[in-house]
Motif scaffolding. Sequence first.
Motif, PDB file in Angstrom:
ATOM      1  N   LYS A  26      -3.098  -2.675  -8.907  1.00 54.19           N
ATOM      2  CA  LYS A  26      -1.970  -3.046  -8.471  1.00 54.19           C
ATOM      3  C   LYS A  26      -0.693  -2.245  -8.479  1.00 54.19           C
ATOM      4  CE  LYS A  26      -3.210  -8.142 -10.240  1.00 54.19           C
ATOM      5  NZ  LYS A  26      -2.440  -9.087 -11.275  1.00 54.19           N
ATOM      6  N   GLY A  27      -1.151  -1.287  -9.750  1.00 50.67           N
ATOM      7  CA  GLY A  27       0.001   0.097  -9.828  1.00 50.67           C
ATOM      8  C   GLY A  27      -0.765   0.641  -8.120  1.00 50.67           C
ATOM      9  N   ILE A  28      -1.042   1.266  -7.979  1.00 56.39           N
ATOM     10  CA  ILE A  28      -1.252   1.734  -6.414  1.00 56.39           C
ATOM     11  C   ILE A  28      -0.776   1.149  -5.858  1.00 56.39           C
ATOM     12  CG2 ILE A  28      -3.364   2.650  -4.634  1.00 56.39           C
ATOM     13  CD1 ILE A  28      -5.294   3.376  -7.207  1.00 56.39           C
ATOM     14  N   LYS A  29      -1.327  -0.461  -5.254  1.00 55.20           N
ATOM     15  CA  LYS A  29      -0.289  -0.866  -4.180  1.00 55.20           C
ATOM     16  C   LYS A  29       1.427  -0.309  -4.111  1.00 55.20           C
ATOM     17  CE  LYS A  29      -0.949  -5.833  -2.676  1.00 55.20           C
ATOM     18  NZ  LYS A  29      -1.781  -6.988  -2.320  1.00 55.20           N
ATOM     19  N   LYS A  30       1.708  -1.239  -5.873  1.00 56.94           N
ATOM     20  CA  LYS A  30       3.074  -1.027  -5.860  1.00 56.94           C
ATOM     21  C   LYS A  30       3.473   0.583  -5.709  1.00 56.94           C
ATOM     22  CE  LYS A  30       6.776  -2.132  -9.110  1.00 56.94           C
ATOM     23  NZ  LYS A  30       7.082  -1.993 -10.467  1.00 56.94           N
ATOM     24  N   TRP A  31       2.845   1.158  -5.975  1.00 60.70           N
ATOM     25  CA  TRP A  31       3.580   2.782  -5.927  1.00 60.70           C
ATOM     26  C   TRP A  31       3.087   2.868  -3.960  1.00 60.70           C
ATOM     27  CZ3 TRP A  31       0.059   6.615  -3.994  1.00 60.70           C
ATOM     28  CH2 TRP A  31       0.555   7.703  -4.082  1.00 60.70           C
ATOM     29  N   MET A  32       2.101   2.464  -3.303  1.00 63.72           N
ATOM     30  CA  MET A  32       2.218   2.613  -1.640  1.00 63.72           C
ATOM     31  C   MET A  32       3.440   2.076  -0.953  1.00 63.72           C
ATOM     32  SD  MET A  32      -0.514   3.918  -1.146  1.00 63.72           S
ATOM     33  CE  MET A  32      -0.575   3.990   0.980  1.00 63.72           C
ATOM     34  N   HIS A  33       3.463   0.821  -1.849  1.00 71.50           N
ATOM     35  CA  HIS A  33       4.860  -0.190  -1.185  1.00 71.50           C
ATOM     36  C   HIS A  33       6.187   0.667  -0.789  1.00 71.50           C
ATOM     37  CE1 HIS A  33       2.592  -4.550  -1.726  1.00 71.50           C
ATOM     38  NE2 HIS A  33       1.941  -3.477  -0.790  1.00 71.50           N
ATOM     39  N   ASN A  34       6.997   1.338  -2.465  1.00 72.15           N
ATOM     40  CA  ASN A  34       7.695   2.107  -2.542  1.00 72.15           C
ATOM     41  C   ASN A  34       7.699   3.639  -2.033  1.00 72.15           C
ATOM     42  OD1 ASN A  34       8.296   0.015  -5.315  1.00 72.15           O
ATOM     43  ND2 ASN A  34       7.235   1.455  -6.472  1.00 72.15           N
ATOM     44  N   ILE A  35       6.457   3.488  -1.715  1.00 71.98           N
ATOM     45  CA  ILE A  35       6.568   5.087  -0.427  1.00 71.98           C
ATOM     46  C   ILE A  35       7.515   4.599   0.783  1.00 71.98           C
ATOM     47  CG2 ILE A  35       5.121   6.399   0.633  1.00 71.98           C
ATOM     48  CD1 ILE A  35       3.973   7.017  -2.409  1.00 71.98           C
ATOM     49  N   ARG A  36       6.446   3.152   1.637  1.00 74.29           N
ATOM     50  CA  ARG A  36       6.791   2.737   2.278  1.00 74.29           C
ATOM     51  C   ARG A  36       8.284   2.390   2.220  1.00 74.29           C
ATOM     52  NH1 ARG A  36       4.702  -3.107   2.867  1.00 74.29           N
ATOM     53  NH2 ARG A  36       6.335  -3.827   2.003  1.00 74.29           N
ATOM     54  N   ASP A  37       8.700   1.773   1.187  1.00 72.47           N
ATOM     55  CA  ASP A  37      10.265   1.328   1.690  1.00 72.47           C
ATOM     56  C   ASP A  37      11.356   2.931   1.769  1.00 72.47           C
ATOM     57  OD1 ASP A  37       9.692  -1.172   1.373  1.00 72.47           O
ATOM     58  OD2 ASP A  37       9.907  -1.551  -0.439  1.00 72.47           O
ATOM     59  N   ALA A  38      10.830   4.340   0.307  1.00 70.87           N
ATOM     60  CA  ALA A  38      11.704   4.728   1.020  1.00 70.87           C
ATOM     61  C   ALA A  38      11.605   5.260   2.581  1.00 70.87           C
ATOM     62  CB  ALA A  38      10.691   6.236  -0.480  1.00 70.87           C
ATOM     63  N   CYS A  39      10.001   5.447   2.752  1.00 71.03           N
ATOM     64  CA  CYS A  39       9.979   6.485   4.521  1.00 71.03           C
ATOM     65  C   CYS A  39      10.923   5.787   5.312  1.00 71.03           C
ATOM     66  CB  CYS A  39       8.587   6.110   4.404  1.00 71.03           C
ATOM     67  SG  CYS A  39       7.560   7.762   3.000  1.00 71.03           S
ATOM     68  N   ARG A  40      10.654   4.403   5.150  1.00 72.02           N
ATOM     69  CA  ARG A  40      11.636   3.547   6.278  1.00 72.02           C
ATOM     70  C   ARG A  40      13.328   3.685   5.751  1.00 72.02           C
ATOM     71  NH1 ARG A  40      10.748  -2.979   5.150  1.00 72.02           N
ATOM     72  NH2 ARG A  40      11.645  -1.991   3.372  1.00 72.02           N
ATOM     73  N   ASP A  41      13.747   3.568   4.612  1.00 74.52           N
ATOM     74  CA  ASP A  41      15.055   4.323   4.347  1.00 74.52           C
ATOM     75  C   ASP A  41      15.397   5.059   4.965  1.00 74.52           C
ATOM     76  OD1 ASP A  41      15.147   1.723   3.637  1.00 74.52           O
ATOM     77  OD2 ASP A  41      15.836   2.295   0.916  1.00 74.52           O
ATOM     78  N   HIS A  42      14.840   6.181   4.871  1.00 74.46           N
ATOM     79  CA  HIS A  42      14.623   7.585   5.465  1.00 74.46           C
ATOM     80  C   HIS A  42      14.316   7.657   6.302  1.00 74.46           C
ATOM     81  CE1 HIS A  42      14.912  11.704   3.897  1.00 74.46           C
ATOM     82  NE2 HIS A  42      14.325  12.216   5.391  1.00 74.46           N
ATOM     83  N   MET A  43      14.199   6.904   7.389  1.00 74.79           N
ATOM     84  CA  MET A  43      14.130   6.727   8.754  1.00 74.79           C
ATOM     85  C   MET A  43      15.082   5.975   9.627  1.00 74.79           C
ATOM     86  SD  MET A  43      11.276   8.566   9.888  1.00 74.79           S
ATOM     87  CE  MET A  43      10.940   7.959  11.272  1.00 74.79           C
ATOM     88  N   GLU A  44      15.648   5.157   9.128  1.00 81.87           N
ATOM     89  CA  GLU A  44      16.474   4.253  10.027  1.00 81.87           C
ATOM     90  C   GLU A  44      17.590   5.639   9.110  1.00 81.87           C
ATOM     91  OE1 GLU A  44      16.554   0.775   7.384  1.00 81.87           O
ATOM     92  OE2 GLU A  44      15.574   0.072   8.149  1.00 81.87           O
ATOM     93  N   GLY A  45      17.934   5.938   7.971  1.00 80.78           N
ATOM     94  CA  GLY A  45      19.149   6.931   8.377  1.00 80.78           C
ATOM     95  C   GLY A  45      19.119   8.026   8.875  1.00 80.78           C
TER      96      GLY A  45
END
Length: 375
Positions: free
Chosen positions: A334-353
Amino acid sequence: MPGRGALCLGLLLHVLLGCRSAQQPDSCLSLCECSEPAKTVKCVNRNLTAVPPDLPSYVRNLFITGNRLARLPAGAFSAQRLPDLSALNLSGNHLRAVEAGALAALPALRQLDLSGNPLVSLSPQAFGEGGSPLEELALRGALRDHSVLLSLATMLQSGSLRNLSRLELADNGLLLVPASMFTALLALRQLDLSNSSLVGLRNVSFQGLGGLQSLNLSDNSLGVLRNGTLAQFRSLPTLRRVGLGRNAWVCDCAVEDLVAWLKESDQVEGKEALTCAYPDKMLGKALLKINGSDLNCSVPVDLPSQLQTSYVFLGIVLALIGAIFLLVLYLNRKGIKKWMHNIRDACRDHMEGYHYRYEINADPRLTNLSSNSDV
């Protein structure tokens, strides 16, 4: 007058035929010593460079030794028509090459001696395609070149000398013998490998030599005989004489099998005289007097087994590490899954910028608007 002329002609023919018949034995004697009663011809130390072309057909024993033949070409005896030749001695002739078919025209040949020749080439087809009835072959000091040894092994393995009962390979720097060199010699009774610098017999096969009676391994550099070789000796029912004298026996833990075999076997000639050469503390000690306390082998030293054990242990350790790693991943899924989602969101925000900046730089109108707003 005509009668007188005919008489003179007859006398002349008689003289010519008499001279020819007298020259035949003289020509043999000029190069060789011939004895028809003994069926023997000896051409010894005559500086011959080829096999004499006028050998008598009655010869059974032919000695051509101490000459300078250099090579024995194909068909060296084919023109001789020697149907009864059974013993041929070609030792000490400076022979360097025995070509294919060189000994093919000798249907009664039983003994051949090529000892003392510095051979560099020995054709596996020297006796022709059909093989030879040869029973005894001597190559003492003639196998200094390793390629000649391999050619001989090929010849023996082909079965062209299947009737061979005696093989002399002494006085050669063999070091090692090709593994299956003797397996086709089913009629072999005597094998001499003495004084050949042999360092081991680990891969040599004596299987199939059911008629072997004598094996000479003396005057070599053997340090130990492994259990596999000793088992082969035990399996040969007619083996009665094994020569092991004057070898450099290494008396460490690996010699235990040899010592046990020596104590139980009556095959070894002069086994009481076999002594240790290494290590220094065992120098000169009789092999028959060695016991376990002398060798200090409480734990058998078997390097291949140790390596195998080490590899098994390493595999077990790696398997345990892999299992623990998978267990950790499972418990923290579960923690690994949450960590992977956070990384995905951060990458998505960065790419939108990055995407927004790219659109501004690509459209001049938006660029001017951005500049005015800055003012």
